[in-house]
Enzyme design. Structure first.
Site, PDB file in Angstrom:
ATOM      1  N   ARG A 288       0.866  -1.180   0.000  1.00 27.51           N
ATOM      2  CA  ARG A 288       0.000   0.000   0.000  1.00 27.51           C
ATOM      3  C   ARG A 288       0.898   1.222   0.000  1.00 27.51           C
ATOM      4  NH1 ARG A 288      -2.101   0.664   5.437  1.00 27.51           N
ATOM      5  NH2 ARG A 288      -0.731   2.460   5.462  1.00 27.51           N
ATOM      6  N   HIS A 292      -3.589   4.320   4.692  1.00 27.53           N
ATOM      7  CA  HIS A 292      -4.677   3.335   4.771  1.00 27.53           C
ATOM      8  C   HIS A 292      -5.974   3.932   4.211  1.00 27.53           C
ATOM      9  CE1 HIS A 292      -7.506   0.387   6.267  1.00 27.53           C
ATOM     10  NE2 HIS A 292      -8.130   1.348   6.920  1.00 27.53           N
ATOM     11  N   TYR A 301       4.101   5.119  11.435  1.00 26.00           N
ATOM     12  CA  TYR A 301       4.396   3.713  11.724  1.00 26.00           C
ATOM     13  C   TYR A 301       5.232   3.002  10.661  1.00 26.00           C
ATOM     14  CZ  TYR A 301       0.187   3.157   8.817  1.00 26.00           C
ATOM     15  OH  TYR A 301      -0.732   3.232   7.800  1.00 26.00           O
TER      16      TYR A 301
HETATM   17  C1  LIG Z   1     -14.860  -6.087  11.822  1.00 25.88           C
HETATM   18  C2  LIG Z   1     -14.038  -4.851  11.728  1.00 25.88           C
HETATM   19  N1  LIG Z   1     -13.068  -4.620  12.642  1.00 25.88           N
HETATM   20  C3  LIG Z   1     -12.303  -3.509  12.533  1.00 25.88           C
HETATM   21  C4  LIG Z   1     -12.514  -2.606  11.531  1.00 25.88           C
HETATM   22  C5  LIG Z   1     -11.640  -1.359  11.416  1.00 25.88           C
HETATM   23  N2  LIG Z   1     -10.738  -1.515  10.270  1.00 25.88           N
HETATM   24  C6  LIG Z   1     -10.983  -0.900   9.097  1.00 25.88           C
HETATM   25  S1  LIG Z   1      -9.808  -1.252   7.943  1.00 25.88           S
HETATM   26  C7  LIG Z   1      -8.948  -2.241   9.019  1.00 25.88           C
HETATM   27  C8  LIG Z   1      -7.668  -2.919   8.593  1.00 25.88           C
HETATM   28  C9  LIG Z   1      -7.857  -3.875   7.462  1.00 25.88           C
HETATM   29  O1  LIG Z   1      -6.608  -4.320   7.009  1.00 25.88           O
HETATM   30  P1  LIG Z   1      -6.481  -5.309   5.797  1.00 25.88           P
HETATM   31  O2  LIG Z   1      -7.428  -6.444   5.949  1.00 25.88           O
HETATM   32  O3  LIG Z   1      -5.050  -5.659   5.658  1.00 25.88           O
HETATM   33  O4  LIG Z   1      -6.989  -4.465   4.529  1.00 25.88           O
HETATM   34  P2  LIG Z   1      -6.355  -3.151   3.880  1.00 25.88           P
HETATM   35  O5  LIG Z   1      -7.097  -1.983   4.460  1.00 25.88           O
HETATM   36  O6  LIG Z   1      -4.907  -3.129   4.197  1.00 25.88           O
HETATM   37  O7  LIG Z   1      -6.628  -3.232   2.416  1.00 25.88           O
HETATM   38  C10 LIG Z   1      -9.579  -2.274  10.257  1.00 25.88           C
HETATM   39  C11 LIG Z   1      -9.071  -3.017  11.428  1.00 25.88           C
HETATM   40  C12 LIG Z   1     -13.556  -2.871  10.600  1.00 25.88           C
HETATM   41  N3  LIG Z   1     -13.823  -2.064   9.578  1.00 25.88           N
HETATM   42  N4  LIG Z   1     -14.287  -4.013  10.711  1.00 25.88           N
END
Ligand SMILES: Cc1ncc(C[n+]2csc(CCOP(=O)(O)OP(=O)(O)O)c2C)c(N)n1
Ligand SMILES: [Mg+2]
Length: 394
Positions: A288, A292, A301
């Site tokens: 990425r 985020h 970080y």
């Molecule tokens: C069930 C749930 N827990 C926490 C969140 C908060 N949250 C939003 S994005 C994220 C990280 C996701 O990381 P990843 O699966 O690696 O996807 P990326 O955003 O890196 O594409 C979190 C913890 C959420 N949206 N849904």
């Protein structure tokens, strides 16, 4: 637009690959399926961990089409980020750096295949033929998503991490029950999710159900190295693709910054699924490049040198280097693509700014397909409340 079909389309003579190498073939990357090096050199074929051989055979036009896709989705994404920064969107989750994983897998889908995205799959959405403005209206808060999942075979964006893998599994089990697998015309399903999502119960349950019920489903994990601020090592002690073995289906890691390998691996997995061979897991190893979301500050970080090391593996730069080295495109072509991207970005911006604000009462419109007496009551009550402001300064 690339419609390449490996093994069917005519091979580009000028684009003849240099050499043949087993998976990765590069020191330090023994597990990575790659067909285009960061320097833009073609690898004829690559072998996955289960012995599957991957290759593509695009025409010159199709190679150029993939490059065009990559440039367009990056430009539209940058425009969306700018719109958010100017207060025109509430939030934006950029795909910067993940274009090849998304365009490669998105173009590998056949018309009849169904996709279940997260909130970041703007490149896949583009490949499905959906107007790129659709997710912007969602993030502008003027509607609840906007497109018809059945019409485009692309489900609504899902913010709840991992939930869409269960939706996809249920859908894919339905495809089996309806008997829509077993031939070239069969339907395959793809579920997108991130590296962080692999720690969710939902995703692991989806793996169990898809495996046991032999669902025609490709689990496509974009490992972009972070779940917001949490690095990959906080999610797993083994490469993510190896998790598939524990659930009884194949897993493969592909270079997610290589659009050709991403296409080849996804097309094979989808074809296996549509022919009744069940699920598989693809780990698209990528990065990425941006934040985020626009609410995040990644400098808190991760260090600049890490970002720089991934810039050297940029998915668009390597495709451009390939086209130049193979003399498949010249400056006129690259300028024309840039100009198209600029025009489409301006058009997107103008249409976003012109989006009407919804009537507040319209929030009751899509709760149930056929309404409900309780909802009618609430709508009437809310309308009276709104009317009470008429003529006042508020
Ligand atoms: C069930 C749930 N827990 C926490 C969140 C908060 N949250 C939003 S994005 C994220 C990280 C996701 O990381 P990843 O699966 O690696 O996807 P990326 O955003 O890196 O594409 C979190 C913890 C959420 N949206 N849904
Ligand atoms: Mg991630």
């Amino acid at each position: 637009m690339a419609k390449g079909d490996p093994g069917v389309t005519a091979r580009s003579r000028r684009a003849a690959p240099r050499s043949k190498r087993a998976a990765g073939g590069r020191v330090g990357d023994p597990e990575l399926v790659q067909l285009l090096t960061p320097e833009g050199d073609r690898i004829e074929s690559a072998v996955g961990p289960d012995g599957t051989e991957y290759r593509v055979d695009f025409t010159d036009e199709e190679y150029r089409g993939l490059y065009r896709d990559l440039v367009l989705v990056r430009k539209l994404d940058a425009e969306a980020t700018a719109l958010q920064r100017q207060g025109e969107l509430g939030l934006w989750a950029s795909l910067l750096g993940q274009e090849a994983a998304q365009v490669g897998s998105g173009r590998a889908l056949r018309t009849q295949d169904m996709a279940f995205p997260t909130y970041r799959e703007h490149g896949v959405l583009y490949c499905r033929g959906i107007d790129p403005i659709m997710p912007l209206s969602l993030f502008r808060g003027v509607d609840q998503g906007g497109w018809d999942p059945n019409e485009f075979k692309f489900n609504m964006y899902t913010i709840v991490i991992g939930a869409q893998t269960l939706h996809a599994t249920g859908y894919a089990m339905g495809v089996n029950i309806d008997g829509r697998t077993g031939s070239d015309d069969g339907e395959a399903v793809i579920a997108y999710f991130g590296d962080g999502a692999t720690s969710q119960g939902d995703v692991n349950e989806a793996f169990v159900w898809a495996g046991v019920f032999n669902a025609p489903l490709v689990f496509f994990c974009q490992n972009n190295q972070y779940a917001i601020s949490q690095p990959l090592e906080k999610q797993t002690r083994i490469p993510l693709y190896q998790r598939a073995a524990g659930f009884g289906f194949p897993g493969v890691r592909v270079d997610g910054n290589d659009v050709l390998a991403s296409y080849a691996v996804t097309r094979t997995a989808l074809d296996n699924a549509r022919h009744g061979q069940g699920p598989s897991l693809i780990e698209a190893y990528t990065y990425r490049m941006g934040a985020h979301t626009t609410s995040d500050d990644p400098t808190r970080y991760r260090i600049a040198s890490e970002v720089e090391s991934w810039q050297a593996k940029d998915p668009i730069a390597r495709m451009k280097a390939f086209l130049v080295k193979q003399q498949l495109a010249d400056d006129t072509f690259f300028a024309e693509v840039d100009e198209q991207a600029r025009r489409e970005a301006v058009d997107l911006r103008e249409r976003v700014l012109a989006m009407p604000d919804p009537e507040p009462v319209s929030m009751f419109d899509h709760v149930y397909p056929n309404g409900s007496p309780l909802l009618d009551q609430q709508r009437a009550q809310f309308s009276r409340y709104m009317e009470s402001f008429e003529g006042s300064a508020h």
